[in-house]
Design an enzyme around this catalytic site. Structure first.
Site, PDB file in Angstrom:
ATOM      1  N   ASP A 115       0.849  -1.190   0.000  1.00  0.00           N
ATOM      2  CA  ASP A 115       0.000   0.000   0.000  1.00  0.00           C
ATOM      3  C   ASP A 115       0.885   1.240   0.000  1.00  0.00           C
ATOM      4  OD1 ASP A 115      -2.080   1.751   0.129  1.00  0.00           O
ATOM      5  OD2 ASP A 115      -2.819   1.113   2.095  1.00  0.00           O
ATOM      6  N   ALA A 116       1.325   1.628  -1.202  1.00  0.00           N
ATOM      7  CA  ALA A 116       2.219   2.773  -1.343  1.00  0.00           C
ATOM      8  C   ALA A 116       1.568   3.948  -2.066  1.00  0.00           C
ATOM      9  CB  ALA A 116       3.490   2.360  -2.082  1.00  0.00           C
ATOM     10  N   LYS A 117       0.431   3.703  -2.724  1.00  0.00           N
ATOM     11  CA  LYS A 117      -0.351   4.751  -3.409  1.00  0.00           C
ATOM     12  C   LYS A 117       0.519   5.636  -4.283  1.00  0.00           C
ATOM     13  CE  LYS A 117      -3.969   4.880   0.129  1.00  0.00           C
ATOM     14  NZ  LYS A 117      -3.355   3.998   1.154  1.00  0.00           N
ATOM     15  N   ARG A 118       1.330   5.030  -5.126  1.00  0.00           N
ATOM     16  CA  ARG A 118       2.221   5.789  -5.987  1.00  0.00           C
ATOM     17  C   ARG A 118       1.470   6.315  -7.209  1.00  0.00           C
ATOM     18  NH1 ARG A 118       4.911   5.433  -1.732  1.00  0.00           N
ATOM     19  NH2 ARG A 118       7.151   5.055  -1.747  1.00  0.00           N
ATOM     20  N   THR A 145      -0.986  -0.467  -4.612  1.00  0.00           N
ATOM     21  CA  THR A 145      -2.000   0.585  -4.714  1.00  0.00           C
ATOM     22  C   THR A 145      -1.407   1.784  -5.447  1.00  0.00           C
ATOM     23  OG1 THR A 145      -1.416   1.515  -2.544  1.00  0.00           O
ATOM     24  CG2 THR A 145      -3.188  -0.132  -2.609  1.00  0.00           C
TER      25      THR A 145
END
Length: 311
Positions: A115-118, A145
């Site tokens: 879950d890094a939402k890059r 993510t």
């Protein structure tokens, strides 16, 4: 992994794998529709009697993997809680991904969603993709993510690399934070016939439509999923977002003890509930640090999610 023994974090050789969507569907069938977030908040470390430093971070995270690996459908380590400890924290994240990879080595083992939402453009997005999706990268789990708010097309390097390596993506779509409304519900004003529907379609609907194109024809579901909060009320209807057509996994924070029961899930997901992967963190981790207590809490959360989503 009590005692926090070293975990091999070296490069992983490429190997043929089934697409992420198929592997996730098998894991959900085997273990229930639950993803356990590995979110080492300072308060959770304190509750477990661990220091808020790299040693505590490592002990906490590897205990979770050791207790629940092979017993839940997915882990979701939140990169920010590792990054806040600098380079040594990132090294722990590499260990956690390696340990989770080992726990998920069986046919229906536990998968790992980093879950890094890059989200970025061009070569920068390409570099993020290589870091989190490339074979051989110590940070590469089974899925990542990503944020599409520089335009869905900006994610193309991640889309291409995920497809090439059998990994998945979860694209932010409809989130439960109140600030998300101003972007996700906004109307695109795009030309008639543009992806996402007619002129004036919402951003959320556009994101879902783009995912649907990438998942077209996939069985039992595609590998490009969406993040959709379980407590967003009628936002799916209000934005005209077609979750059924997405034909991909829907990562849903907020199921069960976090606020969304059968009625709320029916409102939010409707006939797409079969593809929902409920995400839970503190409801499970708060039962620790004992491994037996963690397993009981995870099984209870998985049963609760299963009952709510399959009703």
């Amino acid at each position: 992994m009590s005692g926090a023994e070293p975990v091999e974090t070296g490069p992983v050789e490429a190997r043929p794998v089934a697409p992420f969507g198929a592997r996730l569907a098998a894991a959900m069938d085997a273990h229930g529709p639950l993803c356990v977030g590995i979110d080492p908040h300072a308060s959770l470390l304190h509750a477990w009697g661990l220091p808020d430093d790299v040693d505590g971070l490592r002990e906490f995270s590897l205990r979770v993997v050791d207790a629940l690996g092979g017993k839940v459908a997915a882990f979701k380590p939140q990169a920010a809680f590792f990054e806040r400890h600098g380079s040594r924290g990132l090294a722990v994240l590499e260990e956690v991904v390696a340990a989770a990879r080992a726990a998920g080595s069986g046919g229906t083992g536990t998968l790992t969603i980093v879950d890094a939402k890059r989200g970025d453009i061009g070569s920068t997005m390409g570099a993020y993709a290589e870091a989190f999706l490339a074979d051989g990268s110590p940070l590469a789990g089974d899925a990542l993510t990503v944020s599409p708010y520089l335009g869905f097309g900006s994610l193309q390097p991640a889309v291409e690399l995920a497809a090439a390596t059998g990994r998945g993506l979860f694209v932010l779509c409809l989130t439960s934070n109140k600030e998300g409304f101003e972007v996700q519900h906004a109307r695109t004003g795009g030309p008639e016939g543009a992806p996402g529907g007619a002129a004036g379609g919402t951003v959320a609907a556009l994101m879902a439509a783009r995912a649907a194109v990438l998942n077209a024809g996939a069985e039992p579901m595609g590998s490009v999923g969406l993040v959709v909060g379980a407590t967003i009320g009628d936002a799916v209807r209000a934005t005209g977002t077609d979750l059924v057509a997405v034909n991909g996994p829907l990562l849903a924070p907020g199921v069960g003890a976090q606020g969304a029961g059968e009625r709320e899930l029916a409102t939010t997901f409707g006939d797409a509930r079969r593809n929902v992967l409920a995400s839970s963190s503190r409801a499970v981790l708060g039962a620790g640090p004992g491994p037996d207590e963690l397993v009981r809490a995870a099984h209870a959360a998985a049963r609760e999610a299963q009952e709510a989503l399959r009703s």
